[in-house]
Design a protein around this motif. Structure first.
Motif, PDB file in Angstrom:
ATOM      1  N   MET A   3       0.858  -1.188   0.000  1.00 26.92           N
ATOM      2  CA  MET A   3       0.000   0.000   0.000  1.00 26.92           C
ATOM      3  C   MET A   3       0.893   1.238   0.000  1.00 26.92           C
ATOM      4  SD  MET A   3      -3.207  -0.974   0.173  1.00 26.92           S
ATOM      5  CE  MET A   3      -4.075   0.412   0.834  1.00 26.92           C
ATOM      6  N   VAL A   4       0.508   2.218  -0.806  1.00 23.97           N
ATOM      7  CA  VAL A   4       1.218   3.488  -0.878  1.00 23.97           C
ATOM      8  C   VAL A   4       0.173   4.594  -0.791  1.00 23.97           C
ATOM      9  CG1 VAL A   4       2.656   4.972  -2.332  1.00 23.97           C
ATOM     10  CG2 VAL A   4       3.017   2.501  -2.344  1.00 23.97           C
ATOM     11  N   SER A  27     -11.932  -0.220 -10.660  1.00 22.98           N
ATOM     12  CA  SER A  27     -11.619   0.388  -9.366  1.00 22.98           C
ATOM     13  C   SER A  27     -10.648   1.544  -9.535  1.00 22.98           C
ATOM     14  CB  SER A  27     -10.982  -0.653  -8.431  1.00 22.98           C
ATOM     15  OG  SER A  27      -9.695  -1.003  -8.903  1.00 22.98           O
ATOM     16  N   SER A  28     -10.559   2.361  -8.497  1.00 22.46           N
ATOM     17  CA  SER A  28      -9.590   3.460  -8.489  1.00 22.46           C
ATOM     18  C   SER A  28      -8.169   2.919  -8.594  1.00 22.46           C
ATOM     19  CB  SER A  28      -9.731   4.285  -7.211  1.00 22.46           C
ATOM     20  OG  SER A  28     -10.994   4.886  -7.153  1.00 22.46           O
ATOM     21  N   SER A  29      -7.918   1.816  -7.921  1.00 21.51           N
ATOM     22  CA  SER A  29      -6.585   1.217  -7.971  1.00 21.51           C
ATOM     23  C   SER A  29      -6.222   0.818  -9.391  1.00 21.51           C
ATOM     24  CB  SER A  29      -6.517  -0.016  -7.058  1.00 21.51           C
ATOM     25  OG  SER A  29      -6.617   0.369  -5.711  1.00 21.51           O
TER      26      SER A  29
END
Length: 80
Positions: A3-4, A27-29
């Protein structure tokens, strides 16, 4: 997956949400991973030179990742 945490502008956040809401991305990711893949490809091709943007994020000229991403989005709109 690691995770960043990053900070983005409200406009960038709205654009990401819109891409997910309209079904272009799941998704946003996924949006961010796509952008990072394009950034990495541009760096490998020499298409995004260091210093391509000033301190406020405004392009100093030339095509860089933001332009490539916009082109990619436009291509997807025509083929979907």
């Amino acid at each position: 997956m690691p995770m960043v945490t990053v900070s983005i502008s409200p406009l960038q956040a709205a654009d990401i949400r819109a891409a997910v809401d309209n079904g272009t991305y799941a998704s946003s990711s996924e949006v961010v991973r796509e952008a990072l893949r394009m950034w990495e490809a541009a760096r490998k091709l020499g298409g995004c030179p260091e210093g391509a943007f000033d301190q406020s994020g405004v392009s100093r000229g030339g095509k860089c990742v933001a332009d490539m991403f916009a082109d990619h989005e436009a291509e997807n709109r025509h083929t979907v």
